[in-house]
Design a protein around this motif. Structure first.
Motif, PDB file in Angstrom:
ATOM      1  N   ILE A 173       0.854  -1.192   0.000  1.00  0.00           N
ATOM      2  CA  ILE A 173       0.000   0.000   0.000  1.00  0.00           C
ATOM      3  C   ILE A 173       0.888   1.239   0.000  1.00  0.00           C
ATOM      4  O   ILE A 173       2.068   1.173   0.346  1.00  0.00           O
ATOM      5  CB  ILE A 173      -0.961   0.030   1.206  1.00  0.00           C
ATOM      6  N   TYR A 174       0.325   2.358  -0.380  1.00  0.00           N
ATOM      7  CA  TYR A 174       1.049   3.631  -0.360  1.00  0.00           C
ATOM      8  C   TYR A 174       1.070   4.182   1.045  1.00  0.00           C
ATOM      9  O   TYR A 174       0.145   3.978   1.825  1.00  0.00           O
ATOM     10  CB  TYR A 174       0.374   4.626  -1.294  1.00  0.00           C
ATOM     11  N   SER A 175       2.087   4.952   1.337  1.00  0.00           N
ATOM     12  CA  SER A 175       2.241   5.513   2.680  1.00  0.00           C
ATOM     13  C   SER A 175       1.398   6.762   2.905  1.00  0.00           C
ATOM     14  O   SER A 175       1.274   7.209   4.039  1.00  0.00           O
ATOM     15  CB  SER A 175       3.717   5.840   2.934  1.00  0.00           C
ATOM     16  N   ASP A 176       0.792   7.308   1.868  1.00  0.00           N
ATOM     17  CA  ASP A 176       0.053   8.561   2.026  1.00  0.00           C
ATOM     18  C   ASP A 176      -1.420   8.369   2.389  1.00  0.00           C
ATOM     19  O   ASP A 176      -2.188   9.318   2.393  1.00  0.00           O
ATOM     20  CB  ASP A 176       0.185   9.433   0.781  1.00  0.00           C
ATOM     21  N   ASN A 177      -1.830   7.158   2.717  1.00  0.00           N
ATOM     22  CA  ASN A 177      -3.210   6.911   3.134  1.00  0.00           C
ATOM     23  C   ASN A 177      -3.421   7.373   4.578  1.00  0.00           C
ATOM     24  O   ASN A 177      -2.485   7.398   5.373  1.00  0.00           O
ATOM     25  CB  ASN A 177      -3.551   5.420   3.022  1.00  0.00           C
ATOM     26  N   SER A 178      -4.673   7.674   4.915  1.00  0.00           N
ATOM     27  CA  SER A 178      -4.995   8.070   6.285  1.00  0.00           C
ATOM     28  C   SER A 178      -4.850   6.870   7.222  1.00  0.00           C
ATOM     29  O   SER A 178      -4.777   5.719   6.776  1.00  0.00           O
ATOM     30  CB  SER A 178      -6.429   8.602   6.353  1.00  0.00           C
ATOM     31  N   GLU A 179      -4.822   7.143   8.516  1.00  0.00           N
ATOM     32  CA  GLU A 179      -4.705   6.055   9.507  1.00  0.00           C
ATOM     33  C   GLU A 179      -5.881   5.089   9.404  1.00  0.00           C
ATOM     34  O   GLU A 179      -5.703   3.877   9.512  1.00  0.00           O
ATOM     35  CB  GLU A 179      -4.620   6.641  10.920  1.00  0.00           C
ATOM     36  N   GLY A 180      -7.087   5.625   9.194  1.00  0.00           N
ATOM     37  CA  GLY A 180      -8.272   4.775   9.083  1.00  0.00           C
ATOM     38  C   GLY A 180      -8.212   3.843   7.884  1.00  0.00           C
ATOM     39  O   GLY A 180      -8.550   2.660   7.985  1.00  0.00           O
ATOM     40  N   VAL A 181      -7.771   4.374   6.748  1.00  0.00           N
ATOM     41  CA  VAL A 181      -7.629   3.568   5.532  1.00  0.00           C
ATOM     42  C   VAL A 181      -6.554   2.503   5.736  1.00  0.00           C
ATOM     43  O   VAL A 181      -6.748   1.332   5.405  1.00  0.00           O
ATOM     44  CB  VAL A 181      -7.304   4.469   4.320  1.00  0.00           C
ATOM     45  N   THR A 182      -5.417   2.913   6.289  1.00  0.00           N
ATOM     46  CA  THR A 182      -4.330   1.965   6.541  1.00  0.00           C
ATOM     47  C   THR A 182      -4.799   0.848   7.472  1.00  0.00           C
ATOM     48  O   THR A 182      -4.459  -0.319   7.266  1.00  0.00           O
ATOM     49  CB  THR A 182      -3.109   2.694   7.127  1.00  0.00           C
ATOM     50  N   GLN A 183      -5.614   1.186   8.450  1.00  0.00           N
ATOM     51  CA  GLN A 183      -6.113   0.172   9.386  1.00  0.00           C
ATOM     52  C   GLN A 183      -7.008  -0.855   8.678  1.00  0.00           C
ATOM     53  O   GLN A 183      -6.954  -2.046   8.989  1.00  0.00           O
ATOM     54  CB  GLN A 183      -6.860   0.817  10.563  1.00  0.00           C
ATOM     55  N   VAL A 184      -7.812  -0.387   7.729  1.00  0.00           N
ATOM     56  CA  VAL A 184      -8.654  -1.318   6.946  1.00  0.00           C
ATOM     57  C   VAL A 184      -7.763  -2.339   6.253  1.00  0.00           C
ATOM     58  O   VAL A 184      -8.034  -3.547   6.281  1.00  0.00           O
ATOM     59  CB  VAL A 184      -9.521  -0.554   5.920  1.00  0.00           C
ATOM     60  N   PHE A 185      -6.683  -1.880   5.645  1.00  0.00           N
ATOM     61  CA  PHE A 185      -5.774  -2.789   4.941  1.00  0.00           C
ATOM     62  C   PHE A 185      -5.047  -3.711   5.918  1.00  0.00           C
ATOM     63  O   PHE A 185      -4.863  -4.899   5.637  1.00  0.00           O
ATOM     64  CB  PHE A 185      -4.787  -2.016   4.081  1.00  0.00           C
ATOM     65  N   LYS A 186      -4.625  -3.179   7.054  1.00  0.00           N
ATOM     66  CA  LYS A 186      -3.968  -4.010   8.067  1.00  0.00           C
ATOM     67  C   LYS A 186      -4.900  -5.117   8.542  1.00  0.00           C
ATOM     68  O   LYS A 186      -4.492  -6.281   8.654  1.00  0.00           O
ATOM     69  CB  LYS A 186      -3.538  -3.154   9.267  1.00  0.00           C
ATOM     70  N   ASP A 187      -6.148  -4.761   8.817  1.00  0.00           N
ATOM     71  CA  ASP A 187      -7.121  -5.755   9.293  1.00  0.00           C
ATOM     72  C   ASP A 187      -7.376  -6.836   8.246  1.00  0.00           C
ATOM     73  O   ASP A 187      -7.432  -8.026   8.560  1.00  0.00           O
ATOM     74  CB  ASP A 187      -8.438  -5.079   9.683  1.00  0.00           C
ATOM     75  N   THR A 188      -7.544  -6.409   7.001  1.00  0.00           N
ATOM     76  CA  THR A 188      -7.802  -7.373   5.921  1.00  0.00           C
ATOM     77  C   THR A 188      -6.607  -8.303   5.734  1.00  0.00           C
ATOM     78  O   THR A 188      -6.778  -9.526   5.609  1.00  0.00           O
ATOM     79  CB  THR A 188      -8.119  -6.645   4.605  1.00  0.00           C
ATOM     80  N   CYS A 189      -5.411  -7.742   5.735  1.00  0.00           N
ATOM     81  CA  CYS A 189      -4.206  -8.566   5.566  1.00  0.00           C
ATOM     82  C   CYS A 189      -4.037  -9.541   6.725  1.00  0.00           C
ATOM     83  O   CYS A 189      -3.669 -10.700   6.510  1.00  0.00           O
ATOM     84  CB  CYS A 189      -2.974  -7.676   5.413  1.00  0.00           C
ATOM     85  N   LYS A 190      -4.326  -9.094   7.926  1.00  0.00           N
ATOM     86  CA  LYS A 190      -4.217  -9.983   9.089  1.00  0.00           C
ATOM     87  C   LYS A 190      -5.209 -11.139   8.958  1.00  0.00           C
ATOM     88  O   LYS A 190      -4.862 -12.302   9.180  1.00  0.00           O
ATOM     89  CB  LYS A 190      -4.472  -9.208  10.378  1.00  0.00           C
ATOM     90  N   GLU A 191      -6.437 -10.817   8.571  1.00  0.00           N
ATOM     91  CA  GLU A 191      -7.480 -11.834   8.408  1.00  0.00           C
ATOM     92  C   GLU A 191      -7.110 -12.860   7.346  1.00  0.00           C
ATOM     93  O   GLU A 191      -7.414 -14.046   7.475  1.00  0.00           O
ATOM     94  CB  GLU A 191      -8.796 -11.131   8.038  1.00  0.00           C
ATOM     95  N   LEU A 192      -6.425 -12.420   6.294  1.00  0.00           N
ATOM     96  CA  LEU A 192      -6.085 -13.294   5.173  1.00  0.00           C
ATOM     97  C   LEU A 192      -4.652 -13.828   5.238  1.00  0.00           C
ATOM     98  O   LEU A 192      -4.196 -14.477   4.296  1.00  0.00           O
ATOM     99  CB  LEU A 192      -6.291 -12.545   3.853  1.00  0.00           C
ATOM    100  N   ASN A 193      -3.950 -13.530   6.320  1.00  0.00           N
ATOM    101  CA  ASN A 193      -2.560 -13.949   6.465  1.00  0.00           C
ATOM    102  C   ASN A 193      -1.716 -13.478   5.281  1.00  0.00           C
ATOM    103  O   ASN A 193      -0.874 -14.210   4.749  1.00  0.00           O
ATOM    104  CB  ASN A 193      -2.462 -15.471   6.627  1.00  0.00           C
ATOM    105  N   ALA A 194      -1.971 -12.248   4.856  1.00  0.00           N
ATOM    106  CA  ALA A 194      -1.254 -11.656   3.728  1.00  0.00           C
ATOM    107  C   ALA A 194      -0.236 -10.661   4.270  1.00  0.00           C
ATOM    108  O   ALA A 194      -0.599  -9.717   4.966  1.00  0.00           O
ATOM    109  CB  ALA A 194      -2.233 -10.945   2.795  1.00  0.00           C
ATOM    110  N   PRO A 195       1.036 -10.865   3.972  1.00  0.00           N
ATOM    111  CA  PRO A 195       2.043  -9.906   4.429  1.00  0.00           C
ATOM    112  C   PRO A 195       1.751  -8.514   3.857  1.00  0.00           C
ATOM    113  O   PRO A 195       1.440  -8.375   2.678  1.00  0.00           O
ATOM    114  CB  PRO A 195       3.358 -10.449   3.862  1.00  0.00           C
ATOM    115  N   LEU A 196       1.853  -7.495   4.700  1.00  0.00           N
ATOM    116  CA  LEU A 196       1.556  -6.125   4.288  1.00  0.00           C
ATOM    117  C   LEU A 196       2.838  -5.296   4.286  1.00  0.00           C
ATOM    118  O   LEU A 196       3.597  -5.315   5.259  1.00  0.00           O
ATOM    119  CB  LEU A 196       0.529  -5.492   5.234  1.00  0.00           C
ATOM    120  N   TYR A 197       3.042  -4.584   3.192  1.00  0.00           N
ATOM    121  CA  TYR A 197       4.197  -3.703   3.058  1.00  0.00           C
ATOM    122  C   TYR A 197       3.693  -2.309   2.699  1.00  0.00           C
ATOM    123  O   TYR A 197       2.743  -2.170   1.932  1.00  0.00           O
ATOM    124  CB  TYR A 197       5.149  -4.196   1.957  1.00  0.00           C
TER     125      TYR A 197
END
Length: 180
Positions: free
Chosen positions: A130-154
């Motif tokens: 993901i890009y670093s310029d996303n808001s904290e809320g948007v980044t959290q959505v991606f973190k949660d989804t990646c955690k749920e799917l066991n997908a490494p997040l960068y």
């Protein structure tokens, strides 16, 4: 309804696609013609509902196959969750750019809701960038989804990206000290 499909078929295949596709077979026939049924057999295909983006994605897949592509950078349409590109079950990586309030009538009325739609391209056990310029809320959505799917997040730090050279046929850049 059959008249509509005949019109759609003729409009898309006879008028629109030949204007945009320049890769032709040796006989002057567009490369995709060998994959398309003639109008006479369209009746056997009903009910056939081809959505514009889904159709273009399918034509793209045919092109990639015909040209024996080893890797394809495949861009999704408006969203991720219901996008036709989700037919790819295990991509090498999913990349999600910055999220903004575009297409709110389709994707939702907040960046977090839109991020939830875009997160639909994240696949189980496949890395996501993901890009670093996303808001904290948007980044959290991606973190949660990646955690749920066991997908490494960068997270790509764009401040570390330096374009060294860019032409029509190549791009040379440095990212965190490595030249690409």
């Amino acid at each position: 309804i059959l008249k509509y499909f005949r019109f759609l078929f003729l409009f898309v295949f006879v008028i629109i696609l030949p204007m945009f596709i320049s890769d032709f077979l040796g006989n002057g026939e567009p490369w995709f013609c060998k994959y398309i049924c003639p109008v006479g057999t369209l009746e056997a295909s009903i009910p056939l509902i081809i959505l514009n983006n889904t159709f273009r994605t399918a034509i793209g897949f045919l092109y990639f196959k015909a040209n024996m592509c080893d890797y394809v950078v495949l861009e999704v349409g408006l969203g991720g969750r219901f996008d036709a590109t989700n037919i790819i079950e295990k991509p090498e990586v999913s990349v999600i750019c910055s999220i903004s309030l575009d297409h709110t009538h389709i994707l939702g009325d907040s960046e977090e809701i839109i991020a939830g739609e875009k997160a639909g391209i994240i696949k189980s056990d496949c890395p996501c960038v993901i890009y670093s310029d996303n808001s904290e809320g948007v980044t959290q959505v991606f973190k949660d989804t990646c955690k749920e799917l066991n997908a490494p997040l960068y997270t790509a730090d764009l401040s570390e990206l330096k374009i060294l050279d860019s032409t029509d046929d190549k791009n040379i850049f440095d990212y965190k000290g490595t030249r690409f």
